[in-house]
Design a protein around this motif. Structure first.
Motif, short mmCIF file in Angstrom:
data_model
loop_
_atom_site.label_atom_id
_atom_site.label_comp_id
_atom_site.label_asym_id
_atom_site.label_seq_id
_atom_site.Cartn_x
_atom_site.Cartn_y
_atom_site.Cartn_z
N ARG A 22 -5.87 5.69 -0.64
CA ARG A 22 -6.37 4.72 -1.62
C ARG A 22 -6.07 3.31 -1.12
N SER A 23 -6.70 2.34 -1.79
CA SER A 23 -6.57 0.95 -1.39
C SER A 23 -5.16 0.42 -1.66
N GLY A 24 -4.81 -0.65 -0.95
CA GLY A 24 -3.51 -1.25 -1.13
C GLY A 24 -3.27 -1.74 -2.54
N GLY A 25 -4.30 -2.30 -3.18
CA GLY A 25 -4.16 -2.79 -4.54
C GLY A 25 -3.84 -1.69 -5.52
N ARG A 26 -4.53 -0.58 -5.40
CA ARG A 26 -4.27 0.57 -6.26
C ARG A 26 -2.87 1.13 -6.03
N GLU A 27 -2.46 1.15 -4.77
CA GLU A 27 -1.15 1.70 -4.43
C GLU A 27 -0.03 0.85 -5.05
#
Length: 239
Positions: A133-138
């Protein structure tokens, strides 16, 4: 007809494309886990894209599939409550229709209930988990779960993974106290179950982020507000 052991629930809202893959994949996987002893309930929540018609046609030719249709949007939490109340299996599970969590883990999820757990839940945040998943979601996910652990005193790592199983006979004493009607339902169920002393197992999963999923500033604010609101109800209102 064999007695139903497993009721699997797919919460659905305008997910026609995902349903075309999820239903046959679910039937294949469930047949391996509980051959002839399962039902697949599609909790269709006021969709406008033809999802209900697609499931209704599937239901007519395959008795293992059940459509639970709502004319108006209930929200994820209320749709799941309704589906669980209609379930006939001694084990009730649900997972996201986009199959973000690898279906290879469903046997272990259901097996955990067979082995005596009250609840089993997938976790994307255990060391053995594999996530894409994307860094923002993580960052948002780890921050959210850290706050749940800190403020609500949860012992679990991941509260929002849409991959959970329950002993059905434990639900009547749990669900009436859960007031969240949408995304926060997953967290509230786990927090309240821990307070009741339910035996919960977290299992590491392989998970990938769905297409078009983003995290906005207002979503982060809602996450924090929901946590604080539940703390207030638990410790001040004593609900």
């Amino acid at each position: 007809m064999a007695e139903i052991e497993v009721s699997a629930v797919l919460p659905v809202y305008n997910d026609l494309a995902a349903l075309r893959i999820a239903i046959p994949r679910s039937l294949e996987t469930l047949e391996e886990i509980a051959p002839g002893r399962f039902e697949l309930i599609v909790a269709e929540d006021g969709s406008t894209d033809g999802s209900a018609d697609f499931v209704r046609e599937y239901e007519e030719r395959d008795p293992r599939v059940r459509l639970l249709h709502a004319d108006e949007r209930l929200g994820r939490g209320r749709a799941l409550n309704r589906a669980f109340a209609a379930a006939r299996g001694s084990i009730v599970c649900y997972y996201d229709v986009d199959l973000a969590t690898d279906m290879q883990h469903l046997a272990e999820l259901i097996g955990s209930i067979r082995e005596g757990c009250d609840i089993a839940t997938g976790s994307r945040l255990l060391p053995e988990s594999t996530i894409i998943r994307s860094g923002g979601r993580e960052i948002a996910s780890r921050g959210y779960n850290m706050l749940v652990r800190l403020i609500l005193r949860s012992r679990l790592h991941d509260h929002q993974c849409g991959f959970k199983a329950f002993r059905r006979d434990r639900l009547p004493s749990l669900l009436p106290s859960v007031t969240a009607d949408h995304w926060f339902w997953d967290t509230e169920v786990l927090v309240r179950a821990q307070r009741k002393g339910y035996r919960i197992r977290e299992i590491p999963v392989r998970w990938r982020q769905g297409d078009g999923t983003t995290v906005r500033a207002k979503d982060v604010f809602k996450m924090g507000s929901a946590i604080v609101h539940l703390w207030w109800r638990l410790h001040v209102e004593k609900s």
